[in-house]
Design an enzyme around this catalytic site. Structure first.
Site, short mmCIF file in Angstrom:
data_model
loop_
_atom_site.label_atom_id
_atom_site.label_comp_id
_atom_site.label_asym_id
_atom_site.label_seq_id
_atom_site.Cartn_x
_atom_site.Cartn_y
_atom_site.Cartn_z
N ASP A 487 0.80 -1.23 0.00
CA ASP A 487 0.00 0.00 0.00
C ASP A 487 0.82 1.27 0.00
O ASP A 487 0.33 2.33 -0.37
CB ASP A 487 -0.83 0.05 1.29
C1 BGC Z 1 -0.33 1.16 6.39
C2 BGC Z 1 -0.41 -0.06 5.55
C3 BGC Z 1 -1.81 -0.35 5.25
C4 BGC Z 1 -2.52 0.87 4.70
C5 BGC Z 1 -3.97 0.59 4.50
C6 BGC Z 1 -1.04 2.29 5.73
O1 BGC Z 1 -0.97 3.41 6.53
O2 BGC Z 1 1.00 1.46 6.57
O3 BGC Z 1 0.19 -1.16 6.16
O4 BGC Z 1 -1.87 -1.34 4.30
O5 BGC Z 1 -2.37 1.97 5.53
O6 BGC Z 1 -4.71 1.67 4.10
C1 NOJ Z 2 -1.75 -4.07 5.35
C2 NOJ Z 2 -2.93 -4.02 4.42
O1 NOJ Z 2 -4.09 -4.43 5.11
C3 NOJ Z 2 -2.68 -4.91 3.23
O2 NOJ Z 2 -3.77 -4.82 2.35
C4 NOJ Z 2 -1.40 -4.54 2.56
O3 NOJ Z 2 -1.20 -5.42 1.48
C5 NOJ Z 2 -0.24 -4.60 3.51
N1 NOJ Z 2 -0.52 -3.79 4.65
C6 NOJ Z 2 1.06 -4.14 2.88
O4 NOJ Z 2 1.03 -2.80 2.59
#
Ligand code: BGC
Ligand code: NOJ
Length: 814
Positions: A487
């Protein structure tokens, strides 16, 4: 150092001191009514949707950290002393504290001043309520005059509004007390048909429903005035802050035990009575009386608890293993499966690290959660897939999240995460492989929940595949969009303006960045898609997917290879990301795992080389870091990833979700030792021994473990709701132990460590119990299979003929 121990026989983790490094929590409920509960009874409850139907209030980021919950106070009415049998919130020293987190229930017991108290919290199957089953025993030689006070704080339903809109909310709360039941009916006069009830099995000495009356001014939950004085105020909340507290007084003879039940429930009036009293605040209590009566009966409670235990033992019995490794047995047979249920239910919505407000069901997340859940209740997996597919858009893309209550795409987050659609294909394939239910592909599902737009599920899958093919970049690799699985790798967010955040694309429309990860994911998904359509006779279409997969594989080998490992991406300017030429972030885990998992580079040596590089640069004692070296500063052209301190989250932590891809990849190149070594490094049960470093619950995976570049390397962060649950389950069961459902049977192809002499397993697959016995005969990974004593060709055991319910498979590894 440990704070408890595993009681494998009872499928419980037993915490033996209350002051764990962080709250160690559990989940109650697994259908519609849910609760989070910590080892000191903190936490909250909600009905289906942690944001829109919050039953009890919880404050995030609180001080002390875990404040607010399902609290009981025991008071010695003779001496006036009082305490919390769950330690919090009063926090007096307790003798013999234990918290047993089990599958869907938590029992906290303690002793203080020779009064033993035990309270067990659980949600009966099929019910929208939780039970607090409390018992007090007098261990003294004299009689004890005691009071028991309960307490919860009601949330005004919409948790977001509850936490922010005080000027309004201080004026809307309504409760009603009748007998031993407190009804929370805020919102009812707005013609909504739901309310909450909090009831007690005993006649009440008193009650309180106004927080201020219960606590007294300037006091917290640790010193409620009512408890200190031993006298309820019988307060009835009209607006302000509603809460629920029962006061029960009783005398215990030496050795005597008293059992007191509390139930907290959610109720909706039957539809036909929905607006019987439009605009009034008179709730229809009649329909809830029988429920209250049923659940304040101890026999029904005992029976329901037994049924819950039984249900879990049935669910777990679908896949049981007996390996030479205690940790594998414990995780596969109990805790990893349990965590897969919890992530299936809650996606990333409500944990002690996710507020339940910001995120609903993730499209990418829920699809992946299904991979570890499918064998348990495939019918629920099917429904989830249909819900997910209904949030897909006509162009194949998807809302990134939806609200569980409405099942509608949540626009707050938007879409354009270009990996999303492909996860639907992988999850649908998991369903078909588990069940063989081809009718699923014909199920009519709308796009964006729009009536009239229904198309067979197969059409949704086709559009998922097309979504990638319609979006290829200059190197022929898939465009990344806003981000792929990672993300925070936001490569299209160029901005010249200092301070401009990663989410804004202002003076230039970024769109060129390409993802090697999605390329690998596409190869995997296109091949599974080919197998699915082949099965329903669409051979030409299958051929098309296979050739697309082959072409993408070539593109990755030509454009996505950096010499010793797979590149991560190309940024918006066409510069490589995750390359030896980069100053930071030279190598990323995701493409090494995903590409090899998809079978890329197995023939030309790239796969092995990529995995060796990963091992060299990213693998540490606490697992494999997501990248190396971590970013030391913020880069506009890389986005959120570089906003984290090095060693945390997507910036070079050990991301436990992605680690299993490396495990699976190692099995693809036949390296069972390394696959298993990686498995053990992040396995919660193994890490129990270093709980003072790991700090999070030793019975479930956390999203990340602080990476080697962090000063607190080894500390787990964000436990519970993470794709780590499903993927670790898949890695160990389907690739290391090698028991994997296929469209035409059960594949058994273990790639186990050298020092294992074998293992056995029982797997119920499509109604047949496979008794599997694996024996190592040589040092390689070649398997010879015997079914009921007869040798078969290949690694896939076909289903036996109708009526045969059990078969045995002997696997010899040479
Ligand atoms: C987090 C990620 C997550 C994302 C979801 C981010 O702030 O670091 O791990 O997947 O938010 O929206
Ligand atoms: C947490 C999110 O829920 C997931 O969708 C994502 O793939 C991982 N973080 C890595 O960014």
């Amino acid at each position: 150092m440990q704070y408890g121990y595993f009681d494998d026989e009872h499928c419980e983790y037993v915490i033996t001191r209350p002051d764990t490094p962080l709250p160690w929590i559990n989940y109650l409920g697994s259908e519609d009514y849910f609760g989070l509960i910590s080892n000191t009874a903190g936490g909250y409850s909600f009905y289906r949707d942690a944001r829109l139907r919050r039953i009890t209030r919880y404050r995030y980021n609180n001080v002390p950290l875990d404040t607010g919950g399902r609290y009981l106070y025991v008071r010695d009415d003779h001496s006036g002393t009082f305490w919390s049998p769950t330690w919090q919130p009063v926090m007096t020293d307790l003798k013999n504290y234990t918290c047993r987190h089990g599958l869907g229930y938590t029992t906290i017991a303690s002793e203080k001043e020779d009064i033993q108290t035990q309270v067990r919290y659980f949600v009966p199957l099929g019910q929208n309520l939780e039970i607090w089953d409390a018992r007090c025993t007098n261990l003294r030689t004299t009689k004890a005059e005691l009071s028991l006070f309960s307490s919860i704080e009601f949330c005004l339903w919409d948790a977001q509004d509850d936490a922010t809109n005080f000027q309004r909310n201080y004026n809307i709360a309504e409760v009603e007390v009748e007998g031993s039941t407190i009804y929370h009916k805020t919102e009812y006069r707005e013609r909504r048909n739901h309310f909450a009830f909090f009831s007690c099995s005993e006649p009440l000495t008193g009650f309180d429903t106004l927080r201020e009356s219960f606590l007294g001014p300037y006091r917290g939950w640790n010193q409620p005035q009512v408890v200190a004085e031993g006298k309820s105020r019988n307060s009835e909340a009209h607006a302000w802050q509603p809460m629920g507290s029962h006061h029960v007084q009783f005398v215990l003879e030496p050795g005597e035990t008293k059992r007191i039940l509390f139930i907290l429930g959610y109720h909706e009036n039957p539809v036909d009575q929905k607006f019987t009293a439009p605009g009034s605040n008179i709730i229809n209590k009649k329909s809830v009386y029988p429920i209250i009566q049923t659940w304040l009966n101890p026999n029904n409670v005992d029976h329901a608890f037994e049924k819950l235990r039984q249900r879990w033992s049935e669910l777990l019995s679908i896949f049981q293993v007996d390996t030479p490794d205690l940790h594998v047995n414990r995780m596969v047979n109990i805790w990893n499966a349990y965590q897969c249920m919890v992530t299936f239910n809650l996606s990333r919505s409500a944990s002690y690290f996710e507020s339940g407000i910001g995120r609903g069901m993730g499209f990418r997340d829920s699809n992946q959660d299904l991979l570890g859940f499918m064998h348990m209740i495939p019918e629920r997996g099917r429904q989830r897939l249909l819900d997910l597919a209904a949030t897909q858009m006509e162009n194949g893309g998807a809302y990134h999240q939806y609200q569980p209550l409405t099942k509608r795409g949540n626009n707050d987050i938007g879409s354009d995460f270009n990996d999303d659609p492909l996860w639907l294909v992988l999850a649908a394939s998991a369903y078909l492989r588990e069940t063989g239910d081809l009718s699923f592909l014909e199920e009519m599902v709308p796009y964006d929940n729009r009536p009239g737009s229904e198309k067979p599920l197969l059409d949704h899958l086709r559009r998922s595949i097309r979504y990638t093919l319609d979006r290829l970049g200059v190197h022929g690799l898939p465009l990344i969009g806003r981000a792929d699985w990672n993300d925070c790798l936001n490569l299209n967010c160029f901005s010249d303006t200092p301070g401009q955040s990663f989410q804004t694309t202002t003076n230039r429309e970024g769109k060129n960045a390409e993802s090697v990860f999605i390329a690998g994911q596409f190869v995997l998904a296109a091949r599974e898609m080919a197998d699915m359509v082949e099965l329903i006779g669409l051979s030409d279409e299958a051929e098309e997917y296979r050739s697309r997969a082959a072409a993408m594989m070539k593109t990755v080998e030509n454009e996505g290879w950096d010499g010793q490992w797979f590149l991560r991406a190309y940024d918006d300017f066409g510069k490589p990301v995750g390359s030896k030429d980069c100053k930071e972030g030279k190598i990323f885990l995701e493409p090494q795992g995903m590409c090899v998992m998809a079978g890329i580079g197995l023939e030309n040596g790239y796969a092995k080389s990529a995995l060796d590089s990963l091992n060299r640069y990213c693998a540490g004692d606490h697992g494999i870091a997501l990248l190396w070296p971590g970013f030391q500063q913020y880069y506009l052209h890389l986005g959120e990833i570089s906003s984290y301190c090095a060693g945390y989250k997507e910036n070079a932590s050990v991301f436990c979700h992605a680690n299993p891809w490396a495990m699976i990849a190692e099995t693809k190149v036949g390296n069972g030792d390394r696959a298993f070594d990686y498995y053990l490094r992040i396995c919660p049960s193994v890490r129990e021994a270093i709980s003072e470093i790991h700090r999070s619950e030793p019975y479930v995976y956390a999203q990340t473990i602080a990476g080697p570049e962090s000063p607190d390397s080894g500390e787990a962060k964000n436990s519970w709701l993470t794709g780590s649950a499903a993927w670790n389950f898949v890695a160990i069961t389907q690739y290391i132990l090698g028991i994997r459902p296929e469209l035409n049977g059960l594949r058994i192809q273990p790639v186990i460590p050298q020092h294992w002499e074998g293992f056995s397993a029982e797997r119920v697959f499509r109604g047949v119990c496979f008794h599997i016995d694996v024996q190592r005969k040589g040092n390689g990974n070649t398997c010879v299979l015997f079914v009921d004593g007869k040798k078969i060709q290949g690694n896939i055991v076909p289903l036996p003929e109708e009526g045969v319910k059990s078969i045995s498979v002997l696997v010899e590894i040479y």
